[in-house]
Structure formats: C-alpha cells, structure tokens
Write a protein that holds these residues in place. Structure first.
Motif, short mmCIF file in Angstrom:
data_model
loop_
_atom_site.label_atom_id
_atom_site.label_comp_id
_atom_site.label_asym_id
_atom_site.label_seq_id
_atom_site.Cartn_x
_atom_site.Cartn_y
_atom_site.Cartn_z
N ASP A 224 93.31 61.76 -54.61
CA ASP A 224 91.98 62.13 -55.09
C ASP A 224 91.01 60.95 -55.13
OD1 ASP A 224 93.32 60.81 -57.09
OD2 ASP A 224 92.76 62.20 -58.70
N VAL A 225 91.35 59.88 -54.42
CA VAL A 225 90.52 58.68 -54.40
C VAL A 225 90.67 58.02 -53.04
CG1 VAL A 225 92.36 57.22 -55.35
CG2 VAL A 225 89.97 56.57 -55.71
N ALA A 226 89.66 57.23 -52.65
CA ALA A 226 89.72 56.54 -51.35
C ALA A 226 91.00 55.72 -51.26
CB ALA A 226 88.50 55.65 -51.19
N ILE A 227 91.59 55.66 -50.06
CA ILE A 227 92.89 55.02 -49.89
C ILE A 227 92.89 53.57 -50.34
CG2 ILE A 227 92.47 54.38 -47.48
CD1 ILE A 227 95.84 55.55 -49.04
N GLY A 228 91.78 52.85 -50.17
CA GLY A 228 91.73 51.45 -50.57
C GLY A 228 91.76 51.24 -52.06
N LEU A 229 91.50 52.31 -52.83
CA LEU A 229 91.52 52.23 -54.28
C LEU A 229 92.64 53.08 -54.88
CD1 LEU A 229 87.68 52.60 -54.94
CD2 LEU A 229 89.01 50.50 -55.15
N ALA A 230 93.38 53.77 -54.03
CA ALA A 230 94.36 54.75 -54.53
C ALA A 230 95.56 54.07 -55.16
CB ALA A 230 94.82 55.64 -53.37
N PRO A 231 95.89 54.45 -56.40
CA PRO A 231 97.10 53.93 -57.02
C PRO A 231 98.33 54.66 -56.50
CG PRO A 231 96.05 55.48 -58.50
CD PRO A 231 95.13 55.34 -57.30
N ILE A 232 99.49 54.15 -56.85
CA ILE A 232 100.73 54.86 -56.56
C ILE A 232 100.68 56.24 -57.21
CG2 ILE A 232 103.21 54.88 -57.09
CD1 ILE A 232 103.16 51.84 -56.65
N ALA A 233 101.18 57.23 -56.52
CA ALA A 233 101.09 58.62 -56.96
C ALA A 233 101.78 58.85 -58.30
CB ALA A 233 101.70 59.53 -55.90
N ASP A 234 101.35 59.92 -58.98
CA ASP A 234 101.97 60.28 -60.25
C ASP A 234 103.32 60.95 -60.00
OD1 ASP A 234 101.42 62.91 -59.45
OD2 ASP A 234 99.71 63.13 -60.79
N GLU A 235 104.01 61.29 -61.08
CA GLU A 235 105.37 61.79 -60.97
C GLU A 235 105.45 63.09 -60.18
OE1 GLU A 235 109.22 62.95 -63.80
OE2 GLU A 235 107.36 62.18 -64.71
N ALA A 236 104.53 63.99 -60.41
CA ALA A 236 104.57 65.28 -59.71
C ALA A 236 104.40 65.09 -58.21
CB ALA A 236 103.50 66.22 -60.27
N SER A 237 103.46 64.24 -57.84
CA SER A 237 103.23 63.99 -56.41
C SER A 237 104.41 63.27 -55.78
CB SER A 237 101.95 63.19 -56.21
OG SER A 237 100.81 63.94 -56.61
N ALA A 238 104.97 62.31 -56.52
CA ALA A 238 106.15 61.60 -56.02
C ALA A 238 107.31 62.56 -55.82
CB ALA A 238 106.54 60.48 -56.97
N HIS A 239 107.48 63.49 -56.74
CA HIS A 239 108.54 64.49 -56.61
C HIS A 239 108.34 65.28 -55.32
CE1 HIS A 239 110.69 68.29 -57.29
NE2 HIS A 239 111.47 67.60 -58.09
N GLY A 240 107.09 65.67 -55.04
CA GLY A 240 106.80 66.39 -53.81
C GLY A 240 107.12 65.59 -52.57
N SER A 241 106.86 64.29 -52.61
CA SER A 241 107.14 63.45 -51.45
C SER A 241 108.64 63.28 -51.23
CB SER A 241 106.48 62.08 -51.62
OG SER A 241 105.07 62.18 -51.47
N PHE A 242 109.39 63.03 -52.31
CA PHE A 242 110.84 62.92 -52.15
C PHE A 242 111.42 64.21 -51.57
CE2 PHE A 242 110.60 59.53 -55.53
CZ PHE A 242 111.19 58.52 -54.78
#
Length: 290
Positions: free
Chosen positions: A73-91
C-alpha cells in the motif's frame, strides 16, 4: 537418510550463505526450495520474470520481490517488510513448509535476495540461505540451468515474529545514539550533492559500501577474516556497539547484514532507511566531501 536430513548434512546451519557446490549437491532434494529473485531498481523498480524465462537454476521458482514480503500500500522505495498476514500469504503462495531449506538468488549483488532473506527470518523462517555469488556465479560455472517454469504447491509455514532483526523509524531514532550505524550505499549517494540538500546520509552513520564485503572480480562474499578486517577498517565501533545497517530503502543494507551473519555477528536493519529518514524536513541530513 531423509531428504531433509540430506540438506542438513550438507549445509552449515550457522551460515546465511550457500555455495554453488553445496546447492548442486542437494538440488534434487524436494525439501530444498530455490527462488529466483532477479529484478532491478531502474525506473520503474520491478521484478524481471523475462530473465527467469530465458534461463534459471534448474527447479527454481520465480519470486517477485515487489509483491512478496513487502507492504503493497506504499511506493516500493518506502515499503516496509510486510505484516504477518501478508507474509503468511507469501509463504503459502511460494509453497514454503517449515521443514524446507529455502535458497534465494539474484543478479544484484545479493541485495534483492538479501531483502527476502531478512524478511523471511523476520517472520520466523530460519532455514533460508542466499546463494553466494548469485546467478552470475552460477551461470559462469555452467551449473544446471533450465527454461522450464516451476510451479509451487501451497505452503504451510506459519509466520511468527522474530524480534531484533529490523527496526522502523521510531525504533531507529531510539537506538541510533548508542549504535554503530552503517550506511551501505556507495560513496556518491552517501556523500550527497550540493544541489540537493536532502541528499546525503543520516548524521552519525558510517559509510561501508555493500561492495566492500564482496570480491570485485567474482562477486562472492569475502571470507570471514577479510570481512572482519574490512569492518575494523571502515567501522571500528562495530565490535563494541550494536550494528544497525541502513542504505537507500533497506536492500543494500542486507548485504552488510549477510556479511555480519557470516561471521556470527548480529545486526539490525533500519527498514526504509534513508528514503524514510529524509521524508521529514525537520530531520537533519549530513553531507560529505568526496
């Protein structure tokens, strides 16, 4: 010996890196999941699936670094590491299970693979390594390559936060006075320019370019003794203070963190790094002469 037992017998569990020879020896192990993280920061910053399609490590799955393990939800140059829910989706989407060994590689001096390495570890997945030398080293040695697209199944790993691997802006501002802050960008970016007063570096940070811990001819990481010598020369406080690594947006800094992990030394990523720091005009920026 089980498949998982094979890679555990080959890989040094304390190292963040895996050599090409080590990977070749366990490449057919179904619990070894290899991911191609090639991409570019050239405008626009993007993944390079076309490069993957033209040839990749045999069995590797393509990992789009702009879409996995980074906030969307933010430009890639400012994007933090994803939250837990998003990380779960990636794994899950990448087919990663708890007993797997994950191997990441890129063609960008390890910084994209390093970012994914840090993000996975931040969410509790410890069995992750970065291929030393990346795609250029693998290709130069004519090791097993393919043009077949690999499709992962659904992964079952459940993320769990691992403290201390990264800090956000607030955490960084709390810790920076007592830390050895290493800026991993090249000297030109670190120094800044007179025509852009918001260029330069975070005051008090020390420049250790990510390239300083890599062999300029091979692209491989320096051996542990040389890493020690390089850090002693460029950032002598690294032995007596906790290290926080920073850079432009939180990518090149992970190369320094990989080098630190290679010698068994802890380090923390300032997620967002200088791109986040300079957003507020009230926060000071330092410049240096070349």
């Amino acid at each position: 010996m089980t498949a998982a037992g094979h890679w555990r017998s080959v890989i040094d569990g304390a190292s963040p890196l895996i050599s090409a020879d080590e990977l070749v020896s366990c490449l057919n192990d179904p619990t070894v999941k290899v991911f191609d993280v090639r991409g570019t920061w050239s405008t626009p910053a993007r993944a390079l699936p076309g490069d993957y399609a033209e040839g990749h490590i045999d069995g590797a799955v393509f990992l789009d670094w702009t879409k996995h393990f980074n906030a969307q939800d933010v430009a890639i140059g400012l994007a933090p590491i994803a939250d837990e829910a998003s990380a779960h989706g990636s794994f899950a989407a990448l087919g990663i299970d708890a007993d797997d060994l994950v191997v990441l590689y890129d063609a960008s001096s390890h910084m994209l693979a390093g970012r994914m390495w840090l993000a996975m570890r931040h969410w509790g997945f410890a069995n992750v390594r970065v291929l030393n030398g990346g795609w250029p080293h693998w290709k130069a040695r004519n090791l097993p390559m393919s043009r077949t697209t690999a499709q992962p199944g659904e992964g079952t790993f459940e993320p769990r936060l691992a403290d201390g691997l990264k800090v956000d802006l607030g955490g960084f501002m709390t810790l920076q006075a007592s830390a050895c802050v290493i800026d991993a960008r090249g000297p030109v970016s670190y120094n800044g320019t007179a025509d852009d007063l918001r260029s330069g570096h975070i005051p008090g940070s020390i420049n250790v370019p990510y390239s300083a811990v890599l062999d300029p001819e091979t692209g491989l990481f320096l051996d542990p003794a040389a890493v020690h010598d390089t850090l002693d020369r460029l950032a002598p406080d690294w032995r007596s203070k906790p290290v926080i690594a920073t850079c432009g947006s939180g990518y090149a800094a992970t190369v320094i963190l990989l080098a630190l992990a290679q010698i068994g030394a802890p380090g923390t990523l300032f997620d967002g790094s200088f791109a986040v720091w300079k957003q507020d005009p009230a926060r000071p920026v330092a410049q240096s002469s070349a």
